[in-house]
Write a protein that holds these residues in place. Structure first.
Motif, PDB file in Angstrom:
ATOM      1  N   VAL A  73       0.849  -1.189   0.000  1.00 15.58           N
ATOM      2  CA  VAL A  73       0.000   0.000   0.000  1.00 15.58           C
ATOM      3  C   VAL A  73       0.887   1.242   0.000  1.00 15.58           C
ATOM      4  O   VAL A  73       1.799   1.370   0.812  1.00 15.58           O
ATOM      5  N   HIS A  97      -2.473   5.824   0.091  1.00 15.17           N
ATOM      6  CA  HIS A  97      -3.561   5.040   0.684  1.00 15.17           C
ATOM      7  C   HIS A  97      -3.403   4.871   2.195  1.00 15.17           C
ATOM      8  O   HIS A  97      -4.179   4.158   2.814  1.00 15.17           O
ATOM      9  N   GLY A 120      -5.658   0.792   3.572  1.00 11.81           N
ATOM     10  CA  GLY A 120      -4.281   1.197   3.853  1.00 11.81           C
ATOM     11  C   GLY A 120      -3.899   0.928   5.294  1.00 11.81           C
ATOM     12  O   GLY A 120      -2.816   0.415   5.593  1.00 11.81           O
TER      13      GLY A 120
END
Length: 132
Positions: free
Chosen positions: A72, A76, A82
């Motif tokens: 991620v 995010h 995330g």
């Protein structure tokens, strides 16, 4: 051998209870206390669309969703997925023993279910669990 069985049991408990919570958040939020009903709105309006974008083109069978979640990007880092990816990375980095990680997760999901299931709907929860 006994440790592998315990690890397997914890893996099973953690994954079943996690899926159970996800199912009810998405499809039956009315079984949770009123203050949790907002979670259904969050799921439908945010998490689902976020996951659809993040995992577009990914295949569950080849592990590409897992790889994508573990990678991620900073953009995010404040989203639900995330934060989930960062939590997974921390669990992996801070608890080196996989059996202990599954024990931590099993304990977490067990405690969360107890918190979420108000006493007046325990029978309804038991019926849903019984259905699989």
């Amino acid at each position: 051998m006994e440790e592998n069985t315990a690890s397997s049991d914890n893996f099973h408990m953690a994954t079943v209870l996690s899926k159970y919570c996800a199912y009810f958040v998405a499809f039956s939020p009315e079984l949770f206390p009123n203050h949790v009903n907002i979670s259904g709105v969050i799921y439908h309006h945010h998490l689902y669309s976020e996951a659809k974008k993040l995992f577009k083109g990914c295949n569950f069978l080849n592990g590409s969703k897992y790889k994508k979640l573990m990678a991620v990007s900073e953009e995010h880092c404040l989203t639900i997925l995330g934060k989930g990816g960062r939590l997974a990375q921390r669990l992996i980095n801070e608890i080196g023993d996989e059996a202990k990680r599954w024990k931590v997760l099993a304990d977490f999901w067990e405690e969360l279910i107890v918190f979420l299931a108000p006493s007046e709907s325990t029978i309804a929860h038991a019926e849903y669990l019984d259905m699989g």
